[in-house]
Design a protein around this motif. Structure first.
Motif, PDB file in Angstrom:
ATOM      1  N   TRP A   8       0.846  -1.169  -0.050  1.00 44.41           N
ATOM      2  CA  TRP A   8       0.082  -0.008  -0.072  1.00 44.41           C
ATOM      3  C   TRP A   8       0.862   1.521   0.003  1.00 44.41           C
ATOM      4  O   TRP A   8       1.917   1.529   0.743  1.00 44.41           O
ATOM      5  CB  TRP A   8      -0.816   0.177   1.340  1.00 44.41           C
ATOM      6  N   GLN A   9       0.381   2.203  -0.766  1.00 44.20           N
ATOM      7  CA  GLN A   9       1.170   3.352  -0.714  1.00 44.20           C
ATOM      8  C   GLN A   9       0.261   4.613   0.005  1.00 44.20           C
ATOM      9  O   GLN A   9      -1.003   4.529  -0.153  1.00 44.20           O
ATOM     10  CB  GLN A   9       1.275   4.131  -2.125  1.00 44.20           C
ATOM     11  N   PHE A  10       0.810   5.052   1.053  1.00 43.29           N
ATOM     12  CA  PHE A  10       0.076   5.923   1.972  1.00 43.29           C
ATOM     13  C   PHE A  10       0.249   7.451   1.737  1.00 43.29           C
ATOM     14  O   PHE A  10       1.449   7.800   1.715  1.00 43.29           O
ATOM     15  CB  PHE A  10       0.710   5.693   3.434  1.00 43.29           C
ATOM     16  N   SER A  11      -0.763   8.378   1.572  1.00 45.84           N
ATOM     17  CA  SER A  11      -0.605   9.657   1.261  1.00 45.84           C
ATOM     18  C   SER A  11      -1.608  10.275   1.958  1.00 45.84           C
ATOM     19  O   SER A  11      -2.881  10.126   1.730  1.00 45.84           O
ATOM     20  CB  SER A  11      -0.992   9.793  -0.432  1.00 45.84           C
ATOM     21  N   PRO A  12      -1.216  11.088   2.932  1.00 40.20           N
ATOM     22  CA  PRO A  12      -2.220  11.647   3.777  1.00 40.20           C
ATOM     23  C   PRO A  12      -2.756  13.094   3.131  1.00 40.20           C
ATOM     24  O   PRO A  12      -2.220  13.453   2.102  1.00 40.20           O
ATOM     25  CB  PRO A  12      -1.466  12.544   4.987  1.00 40.20           C
ATOM     26  N   ILE A  13      -4.002  13.145   3.310  1.00 43.78           N
ATOM     27  CA  ILE A  13      -4.922  14.420   2.457  1.00 43.78           C
ATOM     28  C   ILE A  13      -4.313  15.550   3.231  1.00 43.78           C
ATOM     29  O   ILE A  13      -4.438  15.732   4.646  1.00 43.78           O
ATOM     30  CB  ILE A  13      -6.180  14.085   2.240  1.00 43.78           C
ATOM     31  N   ASP A  14      -3.738  16.625   2.614  1.00 46.15           N
ATOM     32  CA  ASP A  14      -3.384  18.032   3.132  1.00 46.15           C
ATOM     33  C   ASP A  14      -4.781  18.662   3.786  1.00 46.15           C
ATOM     34  O   ASP A  14      -5.766  18.692   3.161  1.00 46.15           O
ATOM     35  CB  ASP A  14      -3.064  19.022   2.328  1.00 46.15           C
ATOM     36  N   GLY A  15      -4.759  18.908   5.072  1.00 46.78           N
ATOM     37  CA  GLY A  15      -5.757  19.718   5.922  1.00 46.78           C
ATOM     38  C   GLY A  15      -7.095  18.986   6.101  1.00 46.78           C
ATOM     39  O   GLY A  15      -7.902  19.199   6.655  1.00 46.78           O
ATOM     40  N   GLY A  16      -6.771  17.483   6.018  1.00 46.02           N
ATOM     41  CA  GLY A  16      -7.928  16.514   6.423  1.00 46.02           C
ATOM     42  C   GLY A  16      -7.653  15.664   7.561  1.00 46.02           C
ATOM     43  O   GLY A  16      -6.752  15.680   8.321  1.00 46.02           O
ATOM     44  N   LEU A  17      -8.614  14.987   7.762  1.00 42.69           N
ATOM     45  CA  LEU A  17      -8.578  13.958   8.798  1.00 42.69           C
ATOM     46  C   LEU A  17      -8.239  12.139   8.179  1.00 42.69           C
ATOM     47  O   LEU A  17      -8.764  11.364   8.733  1.00 42.69           O
ATOM     48  CB  LEU A  17      -9.736  13.660   9.726  1.00 42.69           C
ATOM     49  N   TYR A  19      -6.203   9.482   5.603  1.00 48.56           N
ATOM     50  CA  TYR A  19      -4.860   8.933   4.788  1.00 48.56           C
ATOM     51  C   TYR A  19      -5.608   8.179   3.302  1.00 48.56           C
ATOM     52  O   TYR A  19      -6.685   7.844   3.365  1.00 48.56           O
ATOM     53  CB  TYR A  19      -4.273   7.600   5.457  1.00 48.56           C
ATOM     54  N   TRP A  20      -4.958   8.521   2.362  1.00 49.22           N
ATOM     55  CA  TRP A  20      -5.368   7.965   1.180  1.00 49.22           C
ATOM     56  C   TRP A  20      -4.275   6.781   0.904  1.00 49.22           C
ATOM     57  O   TRP A  20      -3.121   7.157   0.872  1.00 49.22           O
ATOM     58  CB  TRP A  20      -5.067   9.165   0.092  1.00 49.22           C
ATOM     59  N   LEU A  21      -4.759   5.600   0.744  1.00 47.02           N
ATOM     60  CA  LEU A  21      -3.959   4.289   0.544  1.00 47.02           C
ATOM     61  C   LEU A  21      -4.291   3.885  -0.780  1.00 47.02           C
ATOM     62  O   LEU A  21      -5.525   3.780  -1.326  1.00 47.02           O
ATOM     63  CB  LEU A  21      -4.273   3.229   1.334  1.00 47.02           C
ATOM     64  N   THR A  22      -3.166   3.669  -1.431  1.00 44.37           N
ATOM     65  CA  THR A  22      -3.304   3.093  -2.913  1.00 44.37           C
ATOM     66  C   THR A  22      -2.713   1.874  -2.807  1.00 44.37           C
ATOM     67  O   THR A  22      -1.596   1.528  -2.560  1.00 44.37           O
ATOM     68  CB  THR A  22      -2.853   4.121  -3.958  1.00 44.37           C
ATOM     69  N   TRP A  23      -3.574   0.762  -3.509  1.00 44.49           N
ATOM     70  CA  TRP A  23      -2.748  -0.598  -3.776  1.00 44.49           C
ATOM     71  C   TRP A  23      -1.757  -0.898  -4.665  1.00 44.49           C
ATOM     72  O   TRP A  23      -2.102  -0.057  -5.754  1.00 44.49           O
ATOM     73  CB  TRP A  23      -3.996  -1.543  -4.252  1.00 44.49           C
ATOM     74  N   ARG A  24      -0.511  -1.247  -4.318  1.00 46.48           N
ATOM     75  CA  ARG A  24       0.350  -1.192  -5.230  1.00 46.48           C
ATOM     76  C   ARG A  24       0.598  -2.472  -6.112  1.00 46.48           C
ATOM     77  O   ARG A  24       1.291  -2.590  -7.252  1.00 46.48           O
ATOM     78  CB  ARG A  24       1.986  -1.312  -4.661  1.00 46.48           C
ATOM     79  N   GLN A  25      -0.449  -3.286  -5.905  1.00 44.86           N
ATOM     80  CA  GLN A  25      -0.352  -4.673  -6.823  1.00 44.86           C
ATOM     81  C   GLN A  25      -1.209  -4.643  -7.806  1.00 44.86           C
ATOM     82  O   GLN A  25      -1.401  -3.453  -8.354  1.00 44.86           O
ATOM     83  CB  GLN A  25      -0.892  -5.873  -6.005  1.00 44.86           C
ATOM     84  N   LYS A  26      -1.814  -5.705  -8.354  1.00 41.84           N
ATOM     85  CA  LYS A  26      -2.636  -5.372  -9.473  1.00 41.84           C
ATOM     86  C   LYS A  26      -3.922  -4.545  -9.288  1.00 41.84           C
ATOM     87  O   LYS A  26      -4.181  -4.235  -8.120  1.00 41.84           O
ATOM     88  CB  LYS A  26      -3.156  -6.935  -9.901  1.00 41.84           C
ATOM     89  N   LYS A  27      -4.382  -4.158 -10.352  1.00 41.67           N
ATOM     90  CA  LYS A  27      -5.594  -3.148 -10.468  1.00 41.67           C
ATOM     91  C   LYS A  27      -6.865  -4.032  -9.520  1.00 41.67           C
ATOM     92  O   LYS A  27      -7.097  -5.134  -9.712  1.00 41.67           O
ATOM     93  CB  LYS A  27      -6.111  -2.733 -11.622  1.00 41.67           C
ATOM     94  N   SER A  54      -8.492   1.660  -7.142  1.00 40.67           N
ATOM     95  CA  SER A  54      -7.280   0.681  -6.149  1.00 40.67           C
ATOM     96  C   SER A  54      -7.102   1.605  -5.243  1.00 40.67           C
ATOM     97  O   SER A  54      -5.914   1.502  -4.640  1.00 40.67           O
ATOM     98  CB  SER A  54      -6.083   0.417  -7.360  1.00 40.67           C
ATOM     99  N   SER A  55      -7.790   2.583  -4.743  1.00 37.14           N
ATOM    100  CA  SER A  55      -7.428   3.358  -3.640  1.00 37.14           C
ATOM    101  C   SER A  55      -8.488   3.400  -2.410  1.00 37.14           C
ATOM    102  O   SER A  55      -9.673   3.039  -3.020  1.00 37.14           O
ATOM    103  CB  SER A  55      -7.237   4.619  -3.772  1.00 37.14           C
ATOM    104  N   MET A  56      -8.110   3.877  -1.334  1.00 41.37           N
ATOM    105  CA  MET A  56      -9.029   4.091  -0.270  1.00 41.37           C
ATOM    106  C   MET A  56      -8.863   4.940   0.597  1.00 41.37           C
ATOM    107  O   MET A  56      -7.873   5.467   0.549  1.00 41.37           O
ATOM    108  CB  MET A  56      -9.428   2.777   0.394  1.00 41.37           C
ATOM    109  N   ARG A  57      -9.632   5.534   1.306  1.00 44.16           N
ATOM    110  CA  ARG A  57      -9.533   6.735   2.208  1.00 44.16           C
ATOM    111  C   ARG A  57      -9.893   6.160   3.576  1.00 44.16           C
ATOM    112  O   ARG A  57     -10.976   5.317   3.800  1.00 44.16           O
ATOM    113  CB  ARG A  57     -10.660   7.701   1.767  1.00 44.16           C
ATOM    114  N   ILE A  58      -9.086   6.256   4.636  1.00 47.56           N
ATOM    115  CA  ILE A  58      -9.353   5.867   6.052  1.00 47.56           C
ATOM    116  C   ILE A  58      -9.069   7.146   6.986  1.00 47.56           C
ATOM    117  O   ILE A  58      -8.218   7.920   6.655  1.00 47.56           O
ATOM    118  CB  ILE A  58      -8.571   4.552   6.484  1.00 47.56           C
ATOM    119  N   ASN A  59      -9.962   7.170   7.938  1.00 49.42           N
ATOM    120  CA  ASN A  59     -10.022   8.276   9.078  1.00 49.42           C
ATOM    121  C   ASN A  59      -8.815   7.795   9.980  1.00 49.42           C
ATOM    122  O   ASN A  59      -8.488   6.625  10.471  1.00 49.42           O
ATOM    123  CB  ASN A  59     -11.230   8.175   9.654  1.00 49.42           C
TER     124      ASN A  59
END
Length: 86
Positions: A8-17, A19-27, A54-59
């Motif tokens: 998983w690639q983790f990217s925090p959303i600026d100014g929010g609550l 994390y944006w996670l993107t699956w690194r394997q197959k679509k 292939s991504s998700m948002r978690i609080n």
């Protein structure tokens, strides 16, 4: 979350609550997200917001250590199921 960096690639959303996670394997398909429901892990898959599947948002609001451990265990289980084609 360090244990999941390979999958998983983790990217925090600026100014929010969230994390944006993107699956690194197959679509992922919309059906792949059913495994999250089966594990009782309720997330916001990206297809609710865009055409990306292939991504998700978690609080990431403060949670206690026990709940973080439960989340990590469920994400580990889900990750293995996705890698192994369920």
């Amino acid at each position: 979350m360090q244990a999941f960096k390979e999958d998983w690639q983790f990217s925090p959303i600026d100014g929010g609550l969230y994390y944006w996670l993107t699956w690194r394997q197959k679509k992922l398909t919309r059906n792949d997200w059913q495994v999250f429901l089966q594990e009782g892990l309720f997330i916001a898959p990206s297809f609710l917001f865009s055409n990306d599947t292939s991504s998700m948002r978690i609080n990431y609001t403060p949670v206690d250590k026990k709940k973080r451990m439960i989340f990590s265990q469920k994400l580990a289980s889900i990750t293995e199921k996705l890698k192994n084609g369920r």
